[in-house]
Enzyme design. Structure first.
Site, mmCIF file in Angstrom:
data_model
loop_
_atom_site.group_PDB
_atom_site.id
_atom_site.type_symbol
_atom_site.label_atom_id
_atom_site.label_comp_id
_atom_site.label_asym_id
_atom_site.label_seq_id
_atom_site.Cartn_x
_atom_site.Cartn_y
_atom_site.Cartn_z
ATOM 1 N N GLU A 291 -5.125 -8.215 -0.713
ATOM 2 C CA GLU A 291 -5.281 -7.039 -1.569
ATOM 3 C C GLU A 291 -6.621 -6.605 -1.723
ATOM 4 O OE1 GLU A 291 -3.509 -3.189 -4.688
ATOM 5 O OE2 GLU A 291 -2.766 -5.926 -4.875
ATOM 6 N N LYS A 360 -1.647 2.555 1.730
ATOM 7 C CA LYS A 360 -0.494 2.076 0.817
ATOM 8 C C LYS A 360 0.068 3.866 0.037
ATOM 9 C CE LYS A 360 0.732 -0.513 -3.083
ATOM 10 N NZ LYS A 360 -0.001 -0.952 -5.100
ATOM 11 N N CYS A 414 1.149 -4.867 -2.613
ATOM 12 C CA CYS A 414 0.879 -5.904 -3.828
ATOM 13 C C CYS A 414 2.773 -5.449 -3.544
ATOM 14 C CB CYS A 414 0.432 -4.534 -4.556
ATOM 15 S SG CYS A 414 0.119 -5.414 -6.703
#
Length: 536
Positions: A291, A360, A414
C-alpha cells in the site's frame, strides 16, 4: 456449576462490573495470535448469567456494554500505536482512541443484551435452554450490524473462534463469518449454561451428553474441513509472483527527505531473488508492492515513471499500492478545487503505462478522512495519513481489475479485506484477491497478526487465492483453503517468489452470502420456540 452460576447471578455493584469486564477481556484470547478459543466455554456463560441476573433491559444493557468494552479494549488496544508515529501531533489522542473506540463498539453488545433480555424467561430459576439460542440470535444480528452501520468495523467477530485450526477454517466456506458467529455463541455457551441450570447432581453420563452438545458440531466441522483440505491444489500456469516487503519505519514513511531512499529500496528488493542473489526479475511475471509503496504521487513524477520503465522488464507487470489524484496534477501547481485524492492500486506495464486501476472504497474514519470534516478540521483535528484533507472513495460497486496475465483481480486496500460478504460486489467472480496494506502503523503488537488472519478467512469464504503485500507484516501468498504457502512476518525485510494458486469453484458462502446467517438465525429461532413449547 450451579454454585458458579449462583455467584455470578448474585453479584452486585463493582463486583458485577468487574466480572463483566474481566470475562469480556479474557474472551479476546480466543483470537489471533493466541487462538485460545476454549476460553469462550467459560466467558460466554458469564455473559448469559449476567443477563439472567438483570431485572430489566437497562441492567442487561449495562452488563452487555461492560462485557463488550473489555472484549474490544483488549482486542483493539494496539490502535494507540498509530498515534505515536507523529507523537508530537497525535499522542494526546491515545487515551481517547483506546477507550472511545471500544466504548462505541460495545454499544452493539449492550443493545444485543437488552434485546435478548426482552425475550428472556420470566422465571429465572427454571433453567431455560432456549435462552442460549435467543442470546446467539441477538448478538449475531448486532454483530452483523456492527459490520455494516457507519461504514462498519467487523473486527474479531466471535465466529473467528471457530476457524482455528485450519480444518475448522473451512467452515467459513459454508457459513461465512457472521453465521459462524451465531454458531460459535451457542457452541461455546451451551455446556456450562446447561450444567449451571441444573439444581441436582448430574450423572457422569448426563454431563458427557451435555458436553457432546458442543463438541459434536465442532467435530463435524473439523471433519468436513479435513476432507476439504485433501483436495489437490492447482496453480495458474505461466505466473510467477514476486512480493516485496520493505519494512519502512512508519515514522520515516512520509518524510520528504526519505522519499527517494524508500523508492530506491523498493527497486533494489525487486531486482533480487528472495535468497539475495540479483536476478533482475528473471522469470517474474508480476511484481507486487504494498500500500502506498511510493511516498509521493507517482503519476505526477516523470522521473519515477522513467525509472520504473527502465527497471521493469518486458513481460513483467508491476502491481502497487499508490496515491493518485483525479484528475492528475501538474507538479508544482496548486491543487484545483474539486480534485480528488485516492488511495489506489495501480498496475504498470514495462513502459510504466497504467494498465489497470482500483480506487479504495472503504476508507478508514480519522485515518483517511475526517467525519464532519469542516467542523473537526476547524478545531485543529486532521487525519493520521499523509497530506491535508480527506481521501475520496472510488467507484461503487467495487470493480474487478483486468491485469495482463492474471485472472480477474479483486483489489482490496488495507482493512477492506475485513468485510465478509461485501468484498465481491459485482456479478463477475474474481480469480485472485490482491490485498495491499501497511501494518507498520501498529508496531510490534497483536494488531497486524489479527489483520492477517482475518484476510486468510476471506480467501476461504470466496474460494479465491489471496496475495498480500504489506509494507510491514504480514506479506503472504494464501491459497483458497486458507493455507499460507509463503510469508514474511512482522519486521522482516525481503521478498517472496511464488506461483499463483488457482481459485476453486465458488463455495456456498460465496454464492449465498449472508443469507447463510439468516438461515442459521431462523433455525435457532425454531429451536428456541420448540424447546419452550416442549417445556410447557
Amino acid at each position: 456449576m450451579a454454585a458458579l452460576r449462583a455467584k455470578v447471578v448474585s453479584s452486585i455493584g463493582w463486583t458485577r462490573a468487574f466480572l463483566a469486564i474481566a470475562a469480556g477481556s479474557l474472551s479476546a484470547l480466543a483470537f489471533a495470535p493466541f487462538f485460545a478459543s476454549p476460553v469462550l466455554f467459560f466467558t460466554l456463560p458469564v455473559f448469559i448469567w449476567l443477563i439472567d441476573a438483570s431485572s430489566g433491559w437497562r441492567q442487561a444493557a449495562t452488563s452487555g456494554w461492560l462485557f463488550g468494552f473489555g472484549y474490544f479494549f483488549f482486542s483493539l488496544f494496539w490502535v494507540g500505536e498509530a498515534f505515536l508515529v507523529e507523537a508530537d501531533k497525535f499522542a494526546w489522542l491515545i487515551p481517547f482512541a483506546i477507550t472511545l473506540l471500544p466504548a462505541g463498539l460495545a454499544l452493539y453488545w449492550a443493545a444485543a443484551a437488552a434485546t435478548a433480555q426482552r425475550f428472556w424467561p420470566r422465571d429465572q430459576s427454571s433453567g431455560d435452554v432456549a435462552r442460549i439460542f435467543v442470546f446467539a440470535i441477538s448478538l449475531a444480528a448486532f454483530e452483523w450490524l456492527r459490520g455494516h452501520l457507519f461504514t462498519g468495523f467487523p473486527w474479531n467477530l466471535p465466529g473467528y473462534a471457530l476457524t482455528y485450526p485450519l480444518p475448522l477454517m473451512q467452515s467459513a466456506a459454508i457459513f461465512g463469518s457472521y453465521a459462524l458467529t451465531a454458531i460459535a455463541l451457542v457452541v461455546f455457551a451451551a455446556p456450562l449454561v446447561i450444567l449451571g441450570d441444573s439444581r441436582e447432581r448430574l450423572s457422569r453420563q448426563t454431563v458427557l451428553r451435555i458436553c457432546a452438545f458442543s463438541l459434536l458440531p465442532i467435530g463435524l466441522l473439523f471433519g468436513y474441513g479435513s476432507w476439504r483440505l485433501a483436495e489437490p491444489q492447482a496453480v495458474v500456469p505461466g505466473v510467477k509472483l514476486r512480493i516485496v516487503q520493505p519494512s519502512v519505519p512508519q515514522r520515516e514513511k512520509w518524510m520528504p527527505q526519505f522519499q527517494r531512499r524508500i523508492f530506491d529500496d523498493h527497486i533494489a528488493l525487486s531486482l533480487q531473488a528472495p535468497d539475495g542473489t540479483k536476478d533482475a526479475l528473471a522469470g517474474v511475471t508480476h511484481l507486487i508492492w504494498p500500500e502506498a509503496a511510493m511516498p509521493f504521487f507517482p503519476l505526477e513524477s516523470r522521473e519515477a515513471l522513467d525509472i520504473l520503465a527502465s527497471v521493469v522488464p518486458s513481460g513483467t507487470t508491476l502491481v502497487t499500492g499508490a496515491l493518485r489524484h483525479d484528475p492528475n496534477l501538474v507538479p508544482g501547481q496548486p491543487v484545483p478545487t474539486g480534485t480528488r485524492a485516492l488511495n489506489s492500486i495501480l498496475a504498470f506495464d514495462e513502459h510504466a503505462d497504467v494498465v489497470a486501476i482500483y480506487d479504495k472504497i472503504k476508507l478508514v474514519p480519522f485515518g483517511e478522512y475526517l467525519p464532519i470534516e469542516p467542523m473537526l478540521s476547524a478545531i485543529g483535528l486532521q487525519k493520521l495519513t499523509y497530506g491535508r484533507g480527506s481521501f475520496s472513495a472510488g467507484e461503487v460497486p467495487r470493480p474487478l481489475m483486468s491485469i495482463p496475465g492474471l485472472p480477474p483481480v479483486l483489489g482490496l486496500v488495507c482493512y477492506e479485506v475485513l468485510f465478509p460478504g461485501t468484498a465481491v460486489q459485482g456479478s463477475e467472480r474474481p480469480g485472485l484477491i490482491i490485498n495491499v496494506t501497511n501494518d507498520g502503523w501498529f508496531g510490534n503488537t497483536i494488531g497486524p497478526y489479527q489483520h492477517f488472519y482475518q484476510a486468510r478467512v476471506r480467501a476461504v469464504e470466496e474460494g479465491t487465492p489471496l496475495v498480500r503485500a504489506a509494507n510491514n507484516g504480514v506479506s503472504a501468498v494464501i491459497d483458497p483453503y486458507g493455507r499460507v504457502l509463503h510469508e514474511l512476518l512482522l519486521n522482516v525485510r525481503g521478498s517472496i517468489d511464488s506461483a499463483l494458486p488457482a481459485s476453486v469453484s465458488p463455495p456456498i458462502y460465496a454464492r449465498a452470502g449472508d443469507w447463510m446467517l439468516v438461515l442459521v438465525l431462523v433455525l435457532f429461532a425454531g429451536f428456541a420456540a420448540g424447546i419452550r413449547r416442549s417445556t410447557r
